[in-house]
Design a protein around this motif. Structure first.
Motif, short mmCIF file in Angstrom:
data_model
loop_
_atom_site.label_atom_id
_atom_site.label_comp_id
_atom_site.label_asym_id
_atom_site.label_seq_id
_atom_site.Cartn_x
_atom_site.Cartn_y
_atom_site.Cartn_z
N SER A 252 20.09 1.91 -6.47
CA SER A 252 20.12 2.90 -5.38
C SER A 252 18.78 2.96 -4.66
O SER A 252 18.23 4.04 -4.42
CB SER A 252 20.49 4.28 -5.93
N LEU A 253 18.27 1.80 -4.32
CA LEU A 253 16.94 1.73 -3.71
C LEU A 253 16.93 2.39 -2.34
O LEU A 253 17.92 2.33 -1.59
CB LEU A 253 16.48 0.28 -3.63
N LYS A 254 15.79 2.98 -2.02
CA LYS A 254 15.59 3.68 -0.76
C LYS A 254 14.40 3.05 -0.04
O LYS A 254 13.53 2.46 -0.68
CB LYS A 254 15.28 5.15 -1.03
N PRO A 255 14.31 3.22 1.28
CA PRO A 255 13.13 2.70 1.99
C PRO A 255 11.82 3.24 1.41
O PRO A 255 10.81 2.52 1.42
CB PRO A 255 13.37 3.20 3.41
N ASP A 256 11.82 4.45 0.88
CA ASP A 256 10.61 5.01 0.28
C ASP A 256 10.17 4.28 -0.98
O ASP A 256 9.07 4.49 -1.47
CB ASP A 256 10.81 6.49 -0.06
N ASP A 257 11.03 3.44 -1.53
CA ASP A 257 10.67 2.64 -2.70
C ASP A 257 9.88 1.39 -2.32
O ASP A 257 9.41 0.67 -3.21
CB ASP A 257 11.93 2.23 -3.47
N THR A 258 9.73 1.14 -1.04
CA THR A 258 8.97 -0.02 -0.58
C THR A 258 7.52 0.10 -1.02
O THR A 258 6.85 1.10 -0.73
CB THR A 258 9.05 -0.14 0.94
N ALA A 259 7.06 -0.90 -1.76
CA ALA A 259 5.70 -0.87 -2.30
C ALA A 259 5.41 -2.17 -3.04
O ALA A 259 6.33 -2.96 -3.31
CB ALA A 259 5.53 0.30 -3.28
N GLU A 260 4.15 -2.36 -3.38
CA GLU A 260 3.77 -3.40 -4.32
C GLU A 260 3.91 -2.80 -5.71
O GLU A 260 3.42 -1.70 -5.97
CB GLU A 260 2.32 -3.83 -4.06
#
Length: 125
Positions: free
Chosen positions: A84-92
């Motif tokens: 259930s990934l969200k755009p806010d999970d974008t990261a290294e």
């Protein structure tokens, strides 16, 4: 211990990824292992951890219920399953390990002695 993180990539919102943290040089079961992440312009954030010599797990508030951390001792690897990934999970995303840290420090990145290189997770909306 040397850590190699992998599994990042581009995924659509709602999708899943499994990150891997493979160890060499030492048996990873004797280490507490954690995942942290850092997005551009933001501070490093605790994601999940699993205690050494056992299966006690800990999760950050922003990911709890959506991610699972687990060991495969036969492969000397720790996995982070993210759903259930969200755009806010974008990261290294970085994995880290330590042999001696105590439970109260498990969410503190400064307590970990060994770090892998990051693997980039990008979640598109």
């Amino acid at each position: 211990v040397q850590l190699q993180a992998s599994g990042g990539g581009l995924v659509q919102s709602g999708g899943s990824l499994r990150l891997s943290c493979a160890a060499s040089g030492r048996t990873l079961s004797g280490y507490s292992v954690a995942w942290f992440r850092q997005a551009p312009g933001k501070e490093r954030e605790f994601v999940a951890a699993i205690k050494r010599n056992g299966d006690a797990t800990y999760y950050g508030a922003s990911v709890k219920g959506r991610v699972t951390i687990a060991r495969d001792n036969a492969k000397n690897t720790v996995y982070l399953q993210m759903n259930s990934l969200k755009p806010d999970d974008t990261a290294e995303y970085y994995c880290a390990a330590d042999k001696t840290l105590i439970t109260s420090s498990i969410m503190n990145g400064e307590a970990y002695d060994y770090w892998g290189q990051g693997t980039l997770v990008t979640v598109s909306s």
